[in-house]
Design an enzyme around this catalytic site. Structure first.
Site, PDB file in Angstrom:
ATOM      1  N   CYS A 249      41.230  45.928  37.883  1.00 40.69           N
ATOM      2  CA  CYS A 249      41.201  45.462  39.249  1.00 40.69           C
ATOM      3  C   CYS A 249      40.550  44.197  39.223  1.00 40.69           C
ATOM      4  CB  CYS A 249      40.259  46.641  39.932  1.00 40.69           C
ATOM      5  SG  CYS A 249      40.271  46.308  41.670  1.00 40.69           S
ATOM      6  N   CYS A 250      39.208  44.039  38.585  1.00 37.07           N
ATOM      7  CA  CYS A 250      38.582  42.683  38.563  1.00 37.07           C
ATOM      8  C   CYS A 250      39.698  41.614  38.019  1.00 37.07           C
ATOM      9  CB  CYS A 250      37.444  42.723  37.669  1.00 37.07           C
ATOM     10  SG  CYS A 250      36.118  43.636  38.378  1.00 37.07           S
TER      11      CYS A 250
ATOM     12  N   CYS B  71      32.237  43.669  45.401  1.00 38.70           N
ATOM     13  CA  CYS B  71      33.330  44.550  46.144  1.00 38.70           C
ATOM     14  C   CYS B  71      32.794  45.873  46.544  1.00 38.70           C
ATOM     15  CB  CYS B  71      34.699  44.468  45.151  1.00 38.70           C
ATOM     16  SG  CYS B  71      35.661  43.191  44.939  1.00 38.70           S
TER      17      CYS B  71
ATOM     18  N   CYS C  38      32.768  49.054  44.450  1.00 41.16           N
ATOM     19  CA  CYS C  38      31.878  49.085  43.289  1.00 41.16           C
ATOM     20  C   CYS C  38      30.606  48.627  43.181  1.00 41.16           C
ATOM     21  CB  CYS C  38      32.625  48.161  42.181  1.00 41.16           C
ATOM     22  SG  CYS C  38      34.539  48.666  41.972  1.00 41.16           S
TER      23      CYS C  38
ATOM     24  N   CYS D  31      32.504  41.144  35.856  1.00 40.60           N
ATOM     25  CA  CYS D  31      33.819  41.055  36.526  1.00 40.60           C
ATOM     26  C   CYS D  31      34.787  40.337  35.517  1.00 40.60           C
ATOM     27  CB  CYS D  31      33.804  40.473  38.007  1.00 40.60           C
ATOM     28  SG  CYS D  31      33.455  38.755  37.730  1.00 40.60           S
TER      29      CYS D  31
END
Length: 247
Positions: free
Chosen positions: A127-128, A208, A211, A234
Site C-alpha cells: 500500500c505504501c 495515513c 495505519c 513507509c
C-alpha cells in the site's frame, strides 16, 4: 570578533560519492548546510519533501526564511487525515510557500492494485509503495537532492542518521537529524508556528489514517505508525547501497 571562515563550495556539483566530505565540511553547521543547499548551484536541483505532519512546520519555516519559492513535495496518498489536508493548505499559506506540489498515486495503479481500498489491511508495504513511494519517486525525478525532516530521536531505525546521506543516485539532507523533541517544540513555540491539530489528540507522528494510532506515554513518537506490524518506515527512505527500500 572575526566571523568564522566558511569553506568554499566547489565549482562542480556535489554528488552522492561526496557524502563523507559534506558531513565533514558542514559538521555542526546544519543551518549553513540548509542555506547553501537551497541557494547554491553546486547542489543542483533541490526540493523539500514534507508530510505536513506533527513536526513539519519547523523545517518548512526554516526553509521559507531562505527561499519561499523552494519546491515542496507533498504526497497526498488518498488516505491522509482530513486534518492533515487542511493543515497543508493552512501552513503553506501561513509561511508564504509558493511552490507546494501535491503528488498523488496514479489512478490506473490504484484501480489495478487497490480497487477495494483495503490493501493497507493485509499488505501495508504494498500500500505504501503504490500510494507514497511511487508518486514521490516520480516527483523527485527532476531533482538532484532532497531535504528530509527526519530526526534520530524518532525511533531506533533512525538513530544513526547523518546530516547528508546518499539516496540512490541523489543526495539527501537531514538538517534536523540531531534535534531533540524538546528542541523541536521550543523552536515551534518561539516562532509561534501553528501545530498540526492532531498532535494535541495524542498523535506525535501522523501518517495515513488507517495505519496511525495514538501513542501512549513512554512510547517512542512513531509507535503509533503501523501498530501491530513489523514495519516502521513507509519506504521512501532508501538505504545508501541501492538495495531494496526500507519498509
Amino acid at each position: 570578533m572575526k566571523p568564522a571562515v566558511q569553506p568554499a563550495l566547489p565549482d562542480v556539483r556535489w554528488a552522492f560519492g561526496d557524502v563523507a566530505e559534506l558531513n565533514s565540511v558542514y559538521a555542526d553547521r546544519a543551518a549553513d548546510a540548509l542555506a547553501d543547499v537551497l541557494t547554491s548551484p553546486a547542489f543542483g536541483r533541490v526540493a523539500l519533501v514534507s508530510s505536513f505532519g506533527a513536526d513539519s512546520a519547523v523545517l518548512l519555516h526554516m526553509a521559507a526564511a531562505i527561499r519561499k519559492d523552494a519546491p515542496v513535495l507533498f504526497v497526498e496518498t488518498g488516505w491522509l487525515f482530513p486534518e492533515t489536508l487542511r493543515y497543508a493548505e493552512d501552513l503553506s499559506a501561513y509561511l508564504g510557500l509558493t511552490d507546494v506540489r501535491w503528488l498523488r498515486p496514479e489512478q490506473a495503479v490504484l484501480d489495478a492494485k487497490d480497487a477495494k481500498r483495503l490493501r493497507w489491511s493485509y499488505d501495508p508495504d504494498g500500500c505504501c509503495d503504490i500510494r507514497k513511494v511511487q508518486p514521490l519517486d516520480a516527483g523527485l525525478a527532476d531533482f538532484d537532492l532532497w531535504i528530509s525532516g527526519r530526526k534520530s530521536h524518532q525511533n531506533k531505525a533512525r538513530a544513526t542518521l547523518t546530516l547528508f546521506e546518499r539516496d540512490a543516485a541523489r543526495l539527501k539532507l537531514n538538517p534536523l537529524h540531531d534535534w531533540t523533541g524538546a528542541g523541536i517544540n521550543a523552536y515551534a513555540a518561539t516562532q509561534q508556528l501553528p501545530p498540526h491539530p492532531l498532535v494535541a489528540d495524542g498523535y506525535p507522528s501522523i501518517g495515513c489514517s488507517p495505519c496511525t494510532s495514538r501513542v501512549q506515554p513512554g512510547e517512542d513518537p512513531r509507535a503509533g505508525r503501523w501498530r501491530g506490524w513489523d514495519k516502521s518506515e513507509c519506504g521512501i527512505h532508501k538505504p545508501s547501497d541501492d538495495s531494496e527500500p526500507v519498509f
